[in-house]
Scaffold this active site. Structure first.
Site, PDB file in Angstrom:
ATOM      1  N   CYS A 173     -14.301 -67.518  11.410  1.00  0.00           N
ATOM      2  CA  CYS A 173     -12.904 -67.414  11.800  1.00  0.00           C
ATOM      3  C   CYS A 173     -12.848 -66.455  12.981  1.00  0.00           C
ATOM      4  CB  CYS A 173     -12.074 -66.850  10.666  1.00  0.00           C
ATOM      5  SG  CYS A 173     -12.222 -67.809   9.153  1.00  0.00           S
ATOM      6  N   ARG A 197     -13.678 -70.659  17.096  1.00  0.00           N
ATOM      7  CA  ARG A 197     -14.296 -70.166  15.862  1.00  0.00           C
ATOM      8  C   ARG A 197     -13.681 -70.786  14.618  1.00  0.00           C
ATOM      9  NH1 ARG A 197     -17.226 -65.654  16.962  1.00  0.00           N
ATOM     10  NH2 ARG A 197     -17.288 -65.106  14.778  1.00  0.00           N
ATOM     11  N   TRP A 218     -11.117 -71.005   9.824  1.00  0.00           N
ATOM     12  CA  TRP A 218     -11.970 -72.149   9.468  1.00  0.00           C
ATOM     13  C   TRP A 218     -12.134 -72.049   7.969  1.00  0.00           C
ATOM     14  CZ3 TRP A 218     -16.744 -73.218   7.221  1.00  0.00           C
ATOM     15  CH2 TRP A 218     -17.295 -74.475   7.504  1.00  0.00           C
ATOM     16  N   ASN A 265     -12.997 -62.186   8.693  1.00  0.00           N
ATOM     17  CA  ASN A 265     -13.943 -63.247   9.021  1.00  0.00           C
ATOM     18  C   ASN A 265     -15.189 -62.986   8.194  1.00  0.00           C
ATOM     19  OD1 ASN A 265     -15.669 -65.120  10.231  1.00  0.00           O
ATOM     20  ND2 ASN A 265     -16.243 -63.683  11.858  1.00  0.00           N
ATOM     21  N   GLY A 266     -15.577 -63.958   7.367  1.00  0.00           N
ATOM     22  CA  GLY A 266     -16.770 -63.770   6.531  1.00  0.00           C
ATOM     23  C   GLY A 266     -16.536 -64.373   5.161  1.00  0.00           C
ATOM     24  N   GLU A 316     -30.563 -84.734  19.506  1.00  0.00           N
ATOM     25  CA  GLU A 316     -29.481 -83.993  20.152  1.00  0.00           C
ATOM     26  C   GLU A 316     -28.417 -84.955  20.698  1.00  0.00           C
ATOM     27  OE1 GLU A 316     -28.409 -81.153  20.061  1.00  0.00           O
ATOM     28  OE2 GLU A 316     -27.165 -80.905  21.834  1.00  0.00           O
ATOM     29  N   LYS A 372     -24.564 -84.804  19.499  1.00  0.00           N
ATOM     30  CA  LYS A 372     -23.429 -84.632  20.425  1.00  0.00           C
ATOM     31  C   LYS A 372     -22.421 -85.749  20.216  1.00  0.00           C
ATOM     32  CE  LYS A 372     -23.633 -81.437  21.438  1.00  0.00           C
ATOM     33  NZ  LYS A 372     -24.592 -80.380  21.305  1.00  0.00           N
ATOM     34  N   GLU A 403     -20.541 -85.411  16.793  1.00  0.00           N
ATOM     35  CA  GLU A 403     -19.634 -84.275  16.608  1.00  0.00           C
ATOM     36  C   GLU A 403     -18.362 -84.385  17.442  1.00  0.00           C
ATOM     37  OE1 GLU A 403     -21.461 -80.374  17.157  1.00  0.00           O
ATOM     38  OE2 GLU A 403     -22.553 -81.034  18.911  1.00  0.00           O
ATOM     39  N   HIS A 460     -38.967 -98.491   9.918  1.00  0.00           N
ATOM     40  CA  HIS A 460     -39.102 -98.103   8.508  1.00  0.00           C
ATOM     41  C   HIS A 460     -37.729 -97.884   7.883  1.00  0.00           C
ATOM     42  CE1 HIS A 460     -43.385 -97.807   9.023  1.00  0.00           C
ATOM     43  NE2 HIS A 460     -43.229 -96.972  10.042  1.00  0.00           N
ATOM     44  N   LYS A 481     -17.790 -73.136  16.308  1.00  0.00           N
ATOM     45  CA  LYS A 481     -18.843 -72.770  17.253  1.00  0.00           C
ATOM     46  C   LYS A 481     -19.836 -71.807  16.623  1.00  0.00           C
ATOM     47  CE  LYS A 481     -20.244 -72.458  21.606  1.00  0.00           C
ATOM     48  NZ  LYS A 481     -20.903 -73.741  21.695  1.00  0.00           N
TER      49      LYS A 481
HETATM   50  C1  G6P Z   1     -22.618 -74.605  15.062  1.00  0.00           C
HETATM   51  C2  G6P Z   1     -22.244 -75.034  16.464  1.00  0.00           C
HETATM   52  C3  G6P Z   1     -23.424 -75.716  17.119  1.00  0.00           C
HETATM   53  C4  G6P Z   1     -24.647 -74.811  17.088  1.00  0.00           C
HETATM   54  C5  G6P Z   1     -24.972 -74.339  15.661  1.00  0.00           C
HETATM   55  C6  G6P Z   1     -26.023 -73.249  15.658  1.00  0.00           C
HETATM   56  O1  G6P Z   1     -22.800 -75.728  14.256  1.00  0.00           O
HETATM   57  O2  G6P Z   1     -21.143 -75.912  16.430  1.00  0.00           O
HETATM   58  O3  G6P Z   1     -23.106 -76.032  18.458  1.00  0.00           O
HETATM   59  O4  G6P Z   1     -25.745 -75.496  17.599  1.00  0.00           O
HETATM   60  O5  G6P Z   1     -23.798 -73.790  15.061  1.00  0.00           O
HETATM   61  O6  G6P Z   1     -25.497 -72.145  16.333  1.00  0.00           O
HETATM   62  P1  G6P Z   1     -26.328 -70.999  17.054  1.00  0.00           P
HETATM   63  O7  G6P Z   1     -25.270 -70.077  17.563  1.00  0.00           O
HETATM   64  O8  G6P Z   1     -27.171 -70.362  15.993  1.00  0.00           O
HETATM   65  O9  G6P Z   1     -27.124 -71.622  18.121  1.00  0.00           O
END
Ligand code: G6P
Length: 594
Positions: A2, A27, A71, A97-98, A467, A471, A474, A490, A589
């Protein structure tokens, strides 16, 4: 996960809090709220975004306030579960936050003692605990409350009529912004950059007492000094600068990011990391750990290490490692985390240190928790990344890995110098991919019409397929899966057909031929194929339904140009589908919960 913010000074708090909160939405953004204090505390909160709160909130008068963007973890997004939370008297307000692990037990105990709760959150136990311990000294009350809490937190506490805020942190980030006769508290620097670039980072276990004119920090009851830092980037770096979305802006910043990231290291007299020790250590050589997109960088890193250093290396998901992973003492552990705050990654770092590993963090956030835990930190220079989907931070992580491993490469001198020269060319190669965005947008229009998409790559481009799929899913909400090309037969082959496109990454290394064969097999099952192909390679022109041409680069560096092409593909697909690109549903994020 958060975002929290606090203000104390000579301005009205409400507009400042809302301004800061809108920069913290990355966040979490399922609900938000503010509380402003004068003689009493007034709260306005709801399960809406900050922009809507700005319009809906009545004018709350006061020059001290706290705010939160959420969040959800405990309790669905709702008006009652939104922060700030109050004690029974309505005179103590808290944002958090936590996660409070023992909240259930504390809640039952507090209810037994006569406290009544209005939300389902873990946070609400905090104001009640503070109320229970409050005997006129808020700092003592906060200390006593925190002593009962097991969990992670960054909290700001405000008491009606008191001209100060109390902030405390454990395993969740927090900064204090310093202005003239005003102070700010926030989860992250970009939130307060509109007002100040002077910040103090609180450390784990710190309790800060903040007035308009002073900041006092205590650790274990004793006063400690925390130095002030000047942030070199500006609010413009953290704003959209005319782009429709942060994500597009951040994708376009990548040539600059590569240049900046390499420039500092190339001119440094010493290598940025001493890997000689790794060679001398007879034990397992190297372990890479991360989550999400950073994990994909770790997987690419594994190929880079194997190719350049020729030593054994593992790449692990931090969240798995925490339950099943083991590491030998003496192992060099490279942990990748753009935010430096991912809870699973931080926990893994602590386990690695306990096991006697040397822990190196590669992170984008100066002063982040990861940088405090690590034995050594290497900073990428991506600048603030706001869009939830990581783009430039990923490319910056790859640059760090390329540069570190090239500094110790066990390869002949001529190959080393040609690789180093090629590395310098990457900004212009990435620019070429960006210049081709209209063509990629056309392909995205086509892709947006499907529901399920496979991505396939081989070798060093297998993580790129992962990746690319991540992308796409998400931000566009299409179901996408990344596969090692050889594995499609497979299982996924059962799903192939005219409604299941495959994005194929074609590289000019020893995987070229088998990828072309895979494309033929896929075409035989009538799946549309969208191929990402290096310039000049016409081997799949006849086979593929569409082609995205990327510049020729040394195969070791192909993940860079291929990933940028797939970032744009995901972006334009999401745009076509009308998705909220920078703030995808249910994601955040910085994932500060395990
Ligand atoms: C979240 C973000 C991702 C990120 C992941 C790991 O899921 O949405 O974009 O790759 O966390 O985050 P970090 O800050 O450890 O790279």
């Amino acid at each position: 996960m958060c975002g929290i913010v606090g203000y104390i000074g000579d301005k009205q708090a409400q507009p400042v809090l809302l301004d800061c909160l809108s920069l913290l939405e990355y966040r979490g953004y399922d609900s938000c709220g503010i509380a402003v204090s004068s003689r009493s505390i007034e709260v306005y909160k709801d399960a809406i975004r900050v922009a809507a709160l700005k319009k809906a909130a009545p004018k709350l008068s006061g020059k001290i306030g706290i705010g939160h963007t959420r969040w959800a973890t405990h309790g669905a997004p709702s008006q009652l579960n939104a922060h700030p939370h109050l004690d029974c008297t309505g005179r103590i307000a808290v944002v958090h936050n936590g996660i409070i692990n023992n909240y259930q037990q504390l809640r039952e105990q507090l209810i037994g003692e006569g406290h009544s709760f209005t939300s389902e959150t873990d946070t609400e136990v905090i104001p009640h605990l503070i109320e229970k311990h409050y005997q006129g000294d808020i700092i003592k009350a906060v200390e006593a409350a925190l002593a009962e809490i097991d969990g992670s937190y960054a909290i700001i506490v405000m008491v009606a009529g008191e001209p100060r805020l109390v902030a405390a942190r454990k395993d969740s980030p927090m900064v204090i912004g310093i202005g003239d006769r005003e102070k700010f508290i926030a989860s992250d620097v970009p939130a307060i950059l509109n007002f100040t670039n002077r910040v103090i980072y609180l450390e784990d276990g710190d309790i800060g007492v903040i007035t308009a004119d002073s900041v006092k920090v205590k650790q274990h009851q004793a006063e400690v000094t925390r130095t002030e830092n000047k942030i070199s980037w500006t609010i413009e770096d953290a704003q959209k600068s005319g782009y429709e979305h942060f994500m597009l802006k951040e994708i376009h910043e990548q040539p600059r990011v590569i240049r900046d990231t390499l420039a500092g290291w190339m001119s440094a007299p010493e290598p940025i990391l001493d890997l000689e020790a790794v060679r001398d250590n007879g034990a397992e050589a190297m372990l890479m750990l991360a989550c999400g997109t950073s994990y994909h960088a770790a997987l690419v890193g594994k190929y880079i290490v194997q190719e350049l250093l020729k030593i054994p290396v593992r790449a692990e998901l931090a969240s798995e490692f925490n339950y099943y992973g083991q590491a030998l003492a003496g192992t060099m552990a490279i942990v990748l985390t753009q935010s430096g705050e991912t809870a699973d990654t931080l926990r893994a770092m602590k386990r690695l240190k306990e096991a006697g590993c040397r822990v190196v963090a590669i992170t984008n956030v100066v002063g982040s928790t990861a940088s405090r835990i690590a034995d050594q930190t290497i900073y990428t220079r991506a600048g603030p990344e706001i869009s939830v989907a990581a783009t430039k931070s990923f490319i910056a992580q790859l640059m760090a890995l390329y540069w570190i491993m090239l500094s110790y490469a066990k390869i002949d001198a001529s190959r080393l110098s040609s690789l180093t020269a090629e590395l310098r060319q990457l900004p212009s190669k990435v620019q070429e991919v960006l210049d081709n965005q209209d063509r990629i947008a056309e392909c995205a229009k086509y892709l947006a019409g499907f529901k399920d998409v496979f991505f396939m790559g081989r070798g060093i481009n297998y993580p790129v397929a992962l990746e690319g799929a991540l992308k796409l899913k998400e931000i566009s909400y299409l179901h996408a899966e990344g596969y090692a090309a050889g594995e499609l037969k497979h299982g996924p082959f059962a799903l192939l057909g005219s409604k299941t496109p495959v994005v194929a990454i074609v590289a000019q290394d020893n995987t070229h031929e088998p990828i072309v064969t895979s494309i033929k097999e896929i075409k035989a099952r009538h799946s549309p194929v969208l191929a990402v192909v290096p310039e000049g390679d016409d081997s799949v022109e006849e086979l593929a339904d569409s082609v995205i041409v990327v510049p020729q680069v040394e195969p070791l560096f192909s993940p860079v140009v291929n990933t940028v092409a797939l970032q744009l593909l995901a972006y334009y697909t999401a745009l076509q589908r009308g998705c909220p690109i920078d703030f995808p549903r249910n994601l955040a994020k910085s994932v500060t919960v395990e």
